[in-house]
Design an enzyme around this catalytic site. Structure first.
Site, short mmCIF file in Angstrom:
data_model
loop_
_atom_site.label_atom_id
_atom_site.label_comp_id
_atom_site.label_asym_id
_atom_site.label_seq_id
_atom_site.Cartn_x
_atom_site.Cartn_y
_atom_site.Cartn_z
N TYR A 72 -6.36 -5.59 8.13
CA TYR A 72 -5.39 -4.81 7.33
C TYR A 72 -4.32 -4.21 8.26
O TYR A 72 -3.12 -4.33 8.00
CB TYR A 72 -6.11 -3.70 6.56
CG TYR A 72 -5.19 -2.78 5.80
CD1 TYR A 72 -4.54 -3.21 4.64
CD2 TYR A 72 -4.95 -1.47 6.23
CE1 TYR A 72 -3.69 -2.37 3.94
CE2 TYR A 72 -4.11 -0.62 5.54
CZ TYR A 72 -3.47 -1.07 4.39
OH TYR A 72 -2.62 -0.23 3.69
N SER A 108 1.94 1.17 6.80
CA SER A 108 0.79 2.09 6.78
C SER A 108 0.68 2.77 8.13
O SER A 108 1.14 2.23 9.15
CB SER A 108 -0.49 1.29 6.51
OG SER A 108 -1.64 2.05 6.83
P1 NDP Z 1 -2.89 0.30 -5.57
O1 NDP Z 1 -4.10 -0.57 -5.47
O2 NDP Z 1 -2.94 1.46 -6.52
O3 NDP Z 1 -1.61 -0.55 -5.89
C1 NDP Z 1 -1.45 -1.89 -5.47
C2 NDP Z 1 -0.40 -2.54 -6.32
O4 NDP Z 1 -0.18 -3.88 -5.87
C3 NDP Z 1 -0.81 -2.63 -7.79
O5 NDP Z 1 0.28 -2.30 -8.59
C4 NDP Z 1 -1.18 -4.09 -7.95
O6 NDP Z 1 -0.91 -4.49 -9.29
C5 NDP Z 1 -0.21 -4.74 -6.99
N1 NDP Z 1 -0.66 -6.08 -6.62
C6 NDP Z 1 -1.85 -6.43 -6.06
N2 NDP Z 1 -1.90 -7.76 -5.89
C7 NDP Z 1 -0.73 -8.26 -6.35
C8 NDP Z 1 -0.19 -9.57 -6.46
N3 NDP Z 1 -0.87 -10.64 -6.03
N4 NDP Z 1 1.03 -9.72 -7.01
C9 NDP Z 1 1.72 -8.64 -7.45
N5 NDP Z 1 1.27 -7.38 -7.36
C10 NDP Z 1 0.06 -7.19 -6.82
O7 NDP Z 1 -2.65 0.83 -4.08
P2 NDP Z 1 -1.48 1.72 -3.42
O8 NDP Z 1 -0.54 2.21 -4.41
O9 NDP Z 1 -2.17 2.67 -2.53
O10 NDP Z 1 -0.81 0.63 -2.48
C11 NDP Z 1 0.57 0.36 -2.42
C12 NDP Z 1 0.93 0.01 -0.99
O11 NDP Z 1 0.71 1.14 -0.16
C13 NDP Z 1 0.11 -1.12 -0.37
O12 NDP Z 1 0.96 -1.97 0.36
C14 NDP Z 1 -0.84 -0.38 0.56
O13 NDP Z 1 -1.26 -1.20 1.62
C15 NDP Z 1 0.05 0.74 1.02
N6 NDP Z 1 -0.61 1.91 1.59
C16 NDP Z 1 -1.52 2.61 0.85
C17 NDP Z 1 -2.18 3.69 1.41
C18 NDP Z 1 -3.24 4.41 0.67
O14 NDP Z 1 -4.02 5.15 1.33
N7 NDP Z 1 -3.33 4.30 -0.65
C19 NDP Z 1 -1.87 4.14 2.77
C20 NDP Z 1 -0.88 3.34 3.45
C21 NDP Z 1 -0.27 2.28 2.87
P3 NDP Z 1 -1.63 -5.64 -10.12
O15 NDP Z 1 -3.08 -5.58 -9.78
O16 NDP Z 1 -1.32 -5.27 -11.53
O17 NDP Z 1 -0.96 -6.90 -9.70
#
Ligand code: NDP
Length: 258
Positions: A165, A152
């Site tokens: 975070y 990030s």
């Molecule tokens: P989302 O919340 O849309 O996606 C998060 C994903 O992680 C979901 O598919 C969720 O699926 C999965 N997840 C959560 N917990 C678990 C678990 N215990 N086991 C397996 N899968 C899990 O957020 P983003 O797409 O934005 O995030 C993706 C990445 O990008 C993250 O690492 C975030 O920190 C990073 N990021 C995001 C930014 C933003 O502004 N959006 C900016 C910078 C980085 P499910 O609940 O079905 O398990």
């Protein structure tokens, strides 16, 4: 050696995408499939993965849904075995599942600190542990492998109330640099992607009113990145000639100052 035509630069590749049930992971799984990769999609929500797989297949791609909680090392190990047995092993890992729960440190939200550490650090490491042998094997046998971790902009920039975070993401970025010097000589390209704000479900999990208000204000004034912007970045990284490694890709909304 992988065939790299301009239409399907990832033909012959086997990609694993974690956090594939929404946001960045979902968009990236679809994009990698559109570039020709077979894609294994991991997350906990089975229904969302099933919808994603059927969309990819409808568009002519190949995808395999694996329901797994990445904080459970045993479940991740079983997922890796399934990828090996069903798809022949991964040569592209997009290690992306994560959660962001900002709050003032003085509020002592130890539960939220732990959730972020468990997923963003321990979960990420479980996935690296389970799939690195496949990446190293693919690099040796097929001549190509990519480990792309989602970090990030918080790994570089300072945002009040985002300390835990940001700390987890600084771990991801620094880890990636170290893994690159370890795995690069074995042919595994390692990258950290560091996005600014991307509009996804990530913001919906925020419970702290101050952080939620800051995010809302930002949404009203800045054209945030979209998941597909990151998906295309990941596709670009993996489609480069094998001699090219992009270790750190910092990607910001044009109007987000820091
Ligand atoms: P989302 O919340 O849309 O996606 C998060 C994903 O992680 C979901 O598919 C969720 O699926 C999965 N997840 C959560 N917990 C678990 C678990 N215990 N086991 C397996 N899968 C899990 O957020 P983003 O797409 O934005 O995030 C993706 C990445 O990008 C993250 O690492 C975030 O920190 C990073 N990021 C995001 C930014 C933003 O502004 N959006 C900016 C910078 C980085 P499910 O609940 O079905 O398990």
């Amino acid at each position: 050696m992988t065939s790299q035509t301009s239409l399907a630069p990832l033909a012959g590749r086997v990609a694993v995408v974690t956090g594939a049930s929404s946001g960045i992971g979902e968009a990236t799984a679809e994009h990698l499939a559109s570039l020709g990769a077979e894609v294994a999609v991991l997350a906990r929500r089975k229904d969302r993965l099933a919808e994603l797989v059927s969309r990819i297949e409808k568009n002519g791609g190949t995808a395999l849904a694996i329901t797994a909680d990445v904080t459970d090392a045993e479940a991740v190990g079983a997922a890796a075995e399934r990828v090996k047995n069903d798809l022949g092993g991964a040569d592209l890992l997009f290690n992306n599942a994560g959660v962001m729960l900002p709050a003032p440190v003085e509020e002592l939200r130890a539960d939220q600190w732990q959730r972020q550490i468990d997923l963003n650090i321990t979960g990420l490491m479980n996935v690296i542990g389970a799939f690195t042998p496949q990446l190293v094997e693919a690099a040796a046998e097929r001549g190509v492998a990519d480990l792309i971790n989602t970090s990030s902009s918080a790994a570089q920039n300072l945002y009040p109330t985002f300390a835990v975070y940001a700390g987890t993401k600084a771990f991801v970025s620094h880890l990636s640099k170290h893994l690159r010097v370890e795995l690069g000589p074995k042919g595994v390209r390692v990258s950290a992607v560091e996005p600014g704000i991307v509009g996804t479900e990530l913001q919906d999990h925020v419970t702290d009113p101050g952080a939620a208000a800051w995010l809302q204000g930002s949404k009203e004034t800045i054209d945030w990145l979209q998941s597909d912007d990151i998906a295309r970045t990941v596709g670009f990284i993996a489609s480069m000639p094998l001699r090219v490694n992009l270790p750190q890709v910092f990607i910001m909304p044009t109007a987000q100052p820091s």
